[in-house]
Design an enzyme around this catalytic site. Structure first.
Site, PDB file in Angstrom:
ATOM      1  N   THR A 171       0.828  -1.215   0.000  1.00 60.59           N
ATOM      2  CA  THR A 171       0.000   0.000   0.000  1.00 60.59           C
ATOM      3  C   THR A 171       0.862   1.264   0.000  1.00 60.59           C
ATOM      4  O   THR A 171       2.004   1.241   0.485  1.00 60.59           O
ATOM      5  CB  THR A 171      -0.896  -0.009   1.260  1.00 60.59           C
ATOM      6  OG1 THR A 171      -1.448   1.280   1.454  1.00 60.59           O
ATOM      7  CG2 THR A 171      -0.110  -0.361   2.511  1.00 60.59           C
ATOM      8  N   ASP A 172       0.276   2.357  -0.464  1.00 60.16           N
ATOM      9  CA  ASP A 172       0.996   3.642  -0.400  1.00 60.16           C
ATOM     10  C   ASP A 172       1.039   4.185   1.029  1.00 60.16           C
ATOM     11  O   ASP A 172       1.765   5.140   1.312  1.00 60.16           O
ATOM     12  CB  ASP A 172       0.348   4.680  -1.341  1.00 60.16           C
ATOM     13  CG  ASP A 172      -1.106   5.004  -1.023  1.00 60.16           C
ATOM     14  OD1 ASP A 172      -1.688   4.359  -0.124  1.00 60.16           O
ATOM     15  OD2 ASP A 172      -1.669   5.916  -1.679  1.00 60.16           O
ATOM     16  N   GLU A 173       0.248   3.560   1.932  1.00 54.78           N
ATOM     17  CA  GLU A 173       0.187   4.087   3.303  1.00 54.78           C
ATOM     18  C   GLU A 173       1.512   3.926   4.047  1.00 54.78           C
ATOM     19  O   GLU A 173       1.730   4.575   5.066  1.00 54.78           O
ATOM     20  CB  GLU A 173      -0.968   3.423   4.073  1.00 54.78           C
ATOM     21  CG  GLU A 173      -2.292   3.653   3.378  1.00 54.78           C
ATOM     22  CD  GLU A 173      -3.539   3.292   4.180  1.00 54.78           C
ATOM     23  OE1 GLU A 173      -3.502   3.305   5.413  1.00 54.78           O
ATOM     24  OE2 GLU A 173      -4.559   2.999   3.542  1.00 54.78           O
TER      25      GLU A 173
ATOM     26  N   TYR B  15      -1.782  -0.663  10.997  1.00 54.01           N
ATOM     27  CA  TYR B  15      -1.903  -1.312   9.680  1.00 54.01           C
ATOM     28  C   TYR B  15      -0.701  -0.974   8.801  1.00 54.01           C
ATOM     29  O   TYR B  15      -0.024  -1.862   8.290  1.00 54.01           O
ATOM     30  CB  TYR B  15      -3.204  -0.885   8.992  1.00 54.01           C
ATOM     31  CG  TYR B  15      -3.228  -1.175   7.495  1.00 54.01           C
ATOM     32  CD1 TYR B  15      -3.225  -2.485   7.025  1.00 54.01           C
ATOM     33  CD2 TYR B  15      -3.242  -0.139   6.548  1.00 54.01           C
ATOM     34  CE1 TYR B  15      -3.234  -2.759   5.654  1.00 54.01           C
ATOM     35  CE2 TYR B  15      -3.252  -0.405   5.188  1.00 54.01           C
ATOM     36  CZ  TYR B  15      -3.252  -1.713   4.746  1.00 54.01           C
ATOM     37  OH  TYR B  15      -3.247  -1.986   3.391  1.00 54.01           O
TER      38      TYR B  15
ATOM     39  N   LYS C 157       2.353  -3.336   7.292  1.00 51.90           N
ATOM     40  CA  LYS C 157       2.621  -3.496   5.860  1.00 51.90           C
ATOM     41  C   LYS C 157       4.059  -3.058   5.542  1.00 51.90           C
ATOM     42  O   LYS C 157       4.744  -3.695   4.744  1.00 51.90           O
ATOM     43  CB  LYS C 157       1.630  -2.690   5.014  1.00 51.90           C
ATOM     44  CG  LYS C 157       0.197  -3.201   5.009  1.00 51.90           C
ATOM     45  CD  LYS C 157       0.019  -4.593   4.419  1.00 51.90           C
ATOM     46  CE  LYS C 157       0.212  -4.668   2.915  1.00 51.90           C
ATOM     47  NZ  LYS C 157      -0.171  -6.002   2.366  1.00 51.90           N
TER      48      LYS C 157
END
Ligand code: NAD
Ligand code: TYD
Length: 360
Positions: free
Chosen positions: A136-138, A162, A166
């Site tokens: 994810t870009d998060e 989260y 990741k």
């Protein structure tokens, strides 16, 4: 014939990916889907494939080393596409431990399963084997409102449990590539939307509540920005990275479709009003009065935005679906699949919703 091992294929993006791949390659590929069927996994998403001889479902936890080893031992796997994860930020704030278990230890277990099956006695890897880690870009953190983009070179700065889990899984994949020359790629994608998304995420939650005339919870001031990508474009990007990308590279997927949350909510209300027939009684409730600002998410990242320059230049991918079209397709899908929504929102979802939103 290539054999794919997909993890988390009963979830939102995984099920879209499996459909996309069978549409694209037909019976020229075989897919084995390993999924633990958590609250987010739904066999109904793949019901149309039950009779397909090229599709196999294995119910197993990606943390179960024996189960994963067995799949690799019994099948000559050519590609791994690793989606399985706990994926919802709000749940990670309430209960981080399962995020570390599945996202970090589960990824480590998948890496070990593939490495053991693919490694040759001299430490090199069997020709043509590839592992794609879907991220994810998060992991890059939060951008300010007035500019900047996430590039592959942007330093990791995760904030939620989260995104921290990741990021940690991405680092494990990077470590396997750097240490063992393990044949992998990482993709970091922006927010997806489309069919089969579980209604804990913004877009399907708002569609479902709006159709029922329930209030539409908007966190904080509603001005947080996400870069929305139609899920099919993500699936296409994953396939293109595996087939055309350079091994050991990371590719950001997404691009230039930034919207504030409040804009998304208003677009959904407007689109539903356009789609519902004049005489439908639900139209009456479908106004901006349903919008309800609620207490903000803890540590809420302000803005995400992807610069997709590298995947465009090296792989030839670009986001094809215009948001106006993608959101209409998505709303039409939920409209036509109200039975699907009823199934996933009965039972545990009710207590989840009460816990997350009541009195907020
Ligand atoms: P999802 O929550 O809809 O689906 C996750 C799937 O993984 C479910 O089928 C679930 O049953 C399965 N799963 C969970 N724990 C498991 C375990 N221990 N063993 C086996 N299976 C397990 O998630 P999604 O939105 O489809 O996301 C898929 C992947 O894409 C995730 O890795 C996520 O981080 C990443 N991603 C998602 C988005 C997004 O906008 N949804 C954006 C970028 C990246
Ligand atoms: P979400 O779909 O959970 O994705 P992510 O947190 O991974 O970006 O949320 C998207 C945005 O919408 C995020 O800024 C939080 C916000 N949001 C709401 O305002 N209300 C809601 O009920 C939900 C689920 C999210």
């Amino acid at each position: 014939m290539k054999t794919y091992l997909v993890t988390g294929g009963a979830g939102f993006i995984g099920s879209n990916y499996i459909h996309y791949m069978f549409r694209k390659y037909g019976d020229a590929i075989r897919i084995i889907n390993v999924d633990a069927l958590t609250y987010a996994g739904n066999p109904e998403n793949l019901a149309d494939l039950e009779e397909n001889p090229n599709y196999t479902f294995v119910k197993a936890d990606i943390c179960d080393a024996e189960a994963i080893r067995k799949i690799f031992a019994e099948n000559e796997i050519d590609r791994v596409v690793h989606f399985a994860a706990e994926s919802h930020v709000d749940r990670s704030i309430k209960d981080p431990a399962v995020f570390v278990k599945t996202n970090v230890l589960g990824t480590l277990n998948m890496l070990n399963g593939a490495k053991e099956a693919w490694e040759l006695p001299d430490g090199s890897f069997k020709e043509g084997k590839k592992f794609l880690h879907v991220s994810t870009d998060e992991v890059y953190g939060s951008l300010s409102e007035d500019g900047g983009y996430f590039y592959e070179t942007t330093p990791y700065d995760p904030h939620s449990p989260y995104s921290a889990s990741k990021a940690s899984s991405d680092f494990l994949v990077k470590a396997y590539m750097d240490t063992y020359r393990f044949p992998a790629n990482i993709t970091n994608c922006s927010n997806n939307y489309g069919p089969y998304q579980f209604p804990e995420k913004l877009i399907p939650l708002i569609i479902n509540n709006a159709l029922q005339g329930k209030t539409l919870p908007v966190y904080g001031d509603g001005k947080n920005v996400r870069d929305w990508l139609f899920v099919e474009d993500h699936c296409k990007g994953i396939d293109m990275v595996q087939e055309k990308g350079k091994l050991f590279e990371t590719y950001n997927i997404g691009g230039h479709n930034e919207k504030q949350n409040i804009e998304i909510v208003k677009i959904i209300i407007d689109t539903l009003r356009e789609m519902l027939p004049e005489e439908d009684p639900r139209r009456e409730h479908l106004t901006y009065d349903l919008i309800h600002y609620v207490t903000d998410r803890k540590g809420h990242d302000r803005r995400y935005a992807i610069a997709p320059d590298k995947i465009k230049a090296e792989v030839g991918w670009y986001p094809e679906t215009k948001f106006e079209d993608g959101i209409k397709k998505t709303i039409a899908w939920y409209f036509d699949h109200q039975d699907w929504m009823e199934h996933v929102t009965s039972g545990a979802y009710q207590s989840y919703y009460a816990d997350m939103y009541e009195g907020r």
